[in-house]
Design an enzyme around this catalytic site. Structure first.
Site, PDB file in Angstrom:
ATOM      1  N   HIS A 195       0.821  -1.222   0.000  1.00 23.50           N
ATOM      2  CA  HIS A 195       0.000   0.000   0.000  1.00 23.50           C
ATOM      3  C   HIS A 195       0.852   1.269   0.000  1.00 23.50           C
ATOM      4  CE1 HIS A 195      -4.021  -1.904   0.822  1.00 23.50           C
ATOM      5  NE2 HIS A 195      -3.197  -2.912   1.063  1.00 23.50           N
ATOM      6  N   ASP A 219       3.025   9.558  -0.854  1.00 22.91           N
ATOM      7  CA  ASP A 219       1.881   8.740  -0.437  1.00 22.91           C
ATOM      8  C   ASP A 219       1.724   7.605  -1.431  1.00 22.91           C
ATOM      9  OD1 ASP A 219      -0.316   8.178   1.187  1.00 22.91           O
ATOM     10  OD2 ASP A 219      -1.024  10.243   1.160  1.00 22.91           O
TER      11      ASP A 219
HETATM   12  C1  GDG Z   1      -2.279   3.822   3.371  1.00 17.31           C
HETATM   13  C2  GDG Z   1      -1.272   4.515   2.443  1.00 17.31           C
HETATM   14  C3  GDG Z   1      -2.940   4.406   0.596  1.00 17.31           C
HETATM   15  C4  GDG Z   1      -9.477   9.680   7.737  1.00 17.31           C
HETATM   16  N1  GDG Z   1      -9.988  10.379   8.742  1.00 17.31           N
HETATM   17  C5  GDG Z   1     -11.127   9.803   9.111  1.00 17.31           C
HETATM   18  C6  GDG Z   1     -11.312   8.711   8.306  1.00 17.31           C
HETATM   19  N2  GDG Z   1     -10.266   8.661   7.481  1.00 17.31           N
HETATM   20  C7  GDG Z   1     -10.052   7.654   6.441  1.00 17.31           C
HETATM   21  C8  GDG Z   1     -10.183   8.313   5.101  1.00 17.31           C
HETATM   22  C9  GDG Z   1      -9.379   7.384   4.226  1.00 17.31           C
HETATM   23  C10 GDG Z   1      -8.326   6.819   5.177  1.00 17.31           C
HETATM   24  O1  GDG Z   1      -8.726   7.159   6.490  1.00 17.31           O
HETATM   25  C11 GDG Z   1      -6.960   7.427   4.927  1.00 17.31           C
HETATM   26  O2  GDG Z   1      -6.464   6.852   3.751  1.00 17.31           O
HETATM   27  P1  GDG Z   1      -5.187   7.422   2.994  1.00 17.31           P
HETATM   28  O3  GDG Z   1      -5.082   6.729   1.686  1.00 17.31           O
HETATM   29  O4  GDG Z   1      -5.353   8.886   2.853  1.00 17.31           O
HETATM   30  O5  GDG Z   1      -3.933   7.189   3.931  1.00 17.31           O
HETATM   31  P2  GDG Z   1      -3.260   6.026   4.857  1.00 17.31           P
HETATM   32  O6  GDG Z   1      -4.056   5.809   6.083  1.00 17.31           O
HETATM   33  O7  GDG Z   1      -1.887   6.519   5.087  1.00 17.31           O
HETATM   34  O8  GDG Z   1      -3.257   4.675   3.983  1.00 17.31           O
HETATM   35  C12 GDG Z   1      -2.000   5.322   1.380  1.00 17.31           C
HETATM   36  C13 GDG Z   1      -3.807   3.593   1.537  1.00 17.31           C
HETATM   37  O9  GDG Z   1      -3.037   2.911   2.517  1.00 17.31           O
HETATM   38  C14 GDG Z   1      -4.601   2.547   0.756  1.00 17.31           C
HETATM   39  O10 GDG Z   1      -3.752   1.729   0.002  1.00 17.31           O
HETATM   40  O11 GDG Z   1      -3.761   5.224  -0.211  1.00 17.31           O
HETATM   41  O12 GDG Z   1      -1.076   5.899   0.500  1.00 17.31           O
HETATM   42  O13 GDG Z   1      -0.410   5.370   3.187  1.00 17.31           O
HETATM   43  O14 GDG Z   1     -10.180   6.315   3.780  1.00 17.31           O
HETATM   44  O15 GDG Z   1     -11.555   8.397   4.792  1.00 17.31           O
HETATM   45  N3  GDG Z   1     -12.387   7.933   8.383  1.00 17.31           N
HETATM   46  C15 GDG Z   1     -13.319   8.259   9.312  1.00 17.31           C
HETATM   47  N4  GDG Z   1     -13.158   9.287  10.178  1.00 17.31           N
HETATM   48  C16 GDG Z   1     -12.081  10.082  10.114  1.00 17.31           C
HETATM   49  O16 GDG Z   1     -11.951  11.014  10.904  1.00 17.31           O
HETATM   50  N5  GDG Z   1     -14.429   7.518   9.400  1.00 17.31           N
END
Ligand code: GDG
Length: 495
Positions: free
Chosen positions: A179, A391
């Protein structure tokens, strides 16, 4: 609906998903009772149908350590609400959590794979425990699966599972999806255990990456560290031959459940709440940031860019508010504590410098918000500032667009997010280190006409609609020859 090959002689092959965390959260109430709640997420949504149909199993750490309580038993008695998916807990001791999870995973591999090697801790004790925990996961797979089961391992915590599986049973096959990004040779070479980790990765049968650059980096690292490697990267799936085996490496950009986000954003509750959020900041455009508290997300640089925009473009004052939601993350690690102090300091400096009666430039929430509230913020925001320093993909960028059902928002996106590959034409791309450049782009986005905003957002949404999480899962499973071998099931991939 995807029709699968029914002529194959093979009967249903069970899917075993393996990730550091199980898709549940375990909490203990004040009275000492344990509560299990399902944690939603794209991966669960995408794979739940197939896991259900194949009586699939999810193996992972439940995310808590508990003295004197049998978490495995607790989970065994739990009925997962998404159907007959069995959850199997790998329990970890405090010491394992410290060295495998906080240490090697989050203080060595995480910063290294995000090109931030100066933040890496290289501790031999962490490495020993990381190997032992990967072995523990492999043993849990062996104990809970048959030789024919299809094993799909996820992410940087479990780089060594195929090696450990083969050490127990050389006949086992496993595939892997990373990821995070994969770093270039110069960065990867800093890792004292680069050789062992590369050899272990080459024991998977298929490795999936988020972008072509990640896959190329991986192939270059493999070539520089492995004698007698032959790579054919001309095909969509690169074929890598080591002296002893053959594997494939592909590019599978992860995505979101588009339908789910746009449906949620259109519900009465979310519409009402998003109107209220806008009314709470009258006369102001909302710029939204949503991130885990992580240095890879570029939060400090973003705040500096916002400050720079307010300094140089006076007409933005009292006209824009940055709403920054930050989800607490890895708070026991010193680097993360320092980052929080820096972010808190910057926000109070900006508010101290610019706030006026009736206007606070940065609204800051340091907590998680529920899904409907998040959708309301996505829907209310005129702009999303998604500016990670690096990212793997960044799902927030895609969720913002999916929720922007009015098609009038602007996405400002870091060129170093994996998502930039698919969204580069219609998002406004920025270099997150270029404070003035980001500030200029905020100003441009603020002044962008309605027609251009609509045109860009419509294209972004169409692309995510076509390439959602089910598209991702089906492409990966097809590449891994999983779906081809199914004879008794019909796999539905809703789009
Ligand atoms: C890793 C990789 C890759 C955030 N705040 C809240 C909340 N979220 C959810 C978002 C989103 C998720 O968390 C964050 O996803 P990201 O992709 O931005 O980042 P990572 O957590 O670092 O994920 C990344 C991912 O894996 C998938 O392969 O894209 O690059 O680092 O879904 O919506 N959800 C809720 N409340 C919040 O306050 N319910």
């Amino acid at each position: 609906m995807m029709k699968v090959d029914r002529n194959s002689a093979k009967s249903t092959q069970r899917l075993i998903l393996v990730s550091n965390r199980l898709p549940v959260a375990l909490d203990r109430s004040d009275s000492g009772e344990w509560h299990i709640t399902p944690s939603s997420g794209g991966l669960v949504t995408a794979l739940a149908p197939i896991l259900r149909k194949t009586r699939g199993l999810w193996i992972g750490w439940p995310g808590a350590t508990a003295e004197g309580v049998d978490l495995e038993q607790l989970l065994a008695a739990y009925r997962y609400p998404l159907g007959s998916i069995t959850l199997k807990a790998v329990t970890l001791t405090q010491d394992e959590v410290q060295h495998y999870y906080s240490g090697f995973s989050n203080e060595t591999i995480w910063p290294l794979f995000h090109d931030l090697h100066s933040r890496c801790k290289f501790d031999p004790e962490d490495w020993l425990v990381y190997q032992a925990v990967n072995r523990k996961f492999a043993q849990a797979i062996i104990d809970n699966s048959d030789v024919d089961d299809y094993i799909w391992v996820h992410d940087y915590h479990l780089l060594l599972v195929a090696r450990e599986l083969h050490a127990i049973d050389p006949g086992r096959r496993a595939v892997f999806f990373l990821h995070t990004p994969f770093p270039s040779v110069d960065i990867y070479d800093k890792l004292p255990w680069r050789q062992q980790i590369m050899r272990a990765l080459l024991e998977y049968d298929l490795i999936g990456f988020q972008t072509l650059r990640d896959r190329s980096n991986f192939i270059h690292c493999a070539e520089s560290l492995t004698k007698g490697l032959y790579v054919n990267a001309r095909k969509r799936l690169a074929v890598i031959q080591t002296p002893s085996r053959e594997l494939r490496a592909g590019v599978f950009p992860i995505s979101i459940d588009f339908r789910e986000f746009s449906r949620l954003a259109a519900t009465k509750e979310v519409v009402r709440r998003s109107i209220q959020l806008r009314e709470d900041i009258p006369g102001c455009r909302i710029i939204l940031g949503v991130d885990r508290m992580d240095y890879s997300k570029g939060i400090s640089q973003r705040l500096k860019a916002f400050r720079n925009a307010l300094e140089r473009f006076e007409d933005l004052r009292c006209k824009v508010t940055l709403v920054q939601i930050i989800i607490p993350s890895r708070a026991h690690i010193l680097e993360y504590q320092k980052l929080k102090a820096e972010v808190d300091g910057l926000i109070s400096e900006i508010n101290g410098q610019f706030a006026e009666s009736g206007w606070v430039p940065v609204q800051y929430m340091f907590r998680s918000v529920d899904r409907a509230e998040l959708a309301a913020y996505y829907r209310a925001a005129d702009m999303a500032l998604v500016t990670p320093l690096k990212d793997g993909m960044n799902l927030v960028a895609k969720e913002y667009c999916a929720s922007n059902v009015d098609e009038n928002g602007v996405l400002i996106l870091s060129e170093f997010a994996g998502a930039a590959v698919q969204m580069r034409r219609n998002a406004m791309l920025v270099n997150p280190y270029d404070i003035e450049g980001v500030a200029n782009t905020i100003y441009k986005a603020y002044n962008m006409g309605g027609a251009e905003r609509k045109d860009r957002m419509r294209r972004l949404r169409n692309s995510i609609r076509r390439h959602g999480i089910s598209w991702w899962a089906s492409r990966f499973l097809q590449a891994a020859n999983y779906t081809k071998q199914q004879s008794t099931i019909e796999v539905q991939f809703p789009q």
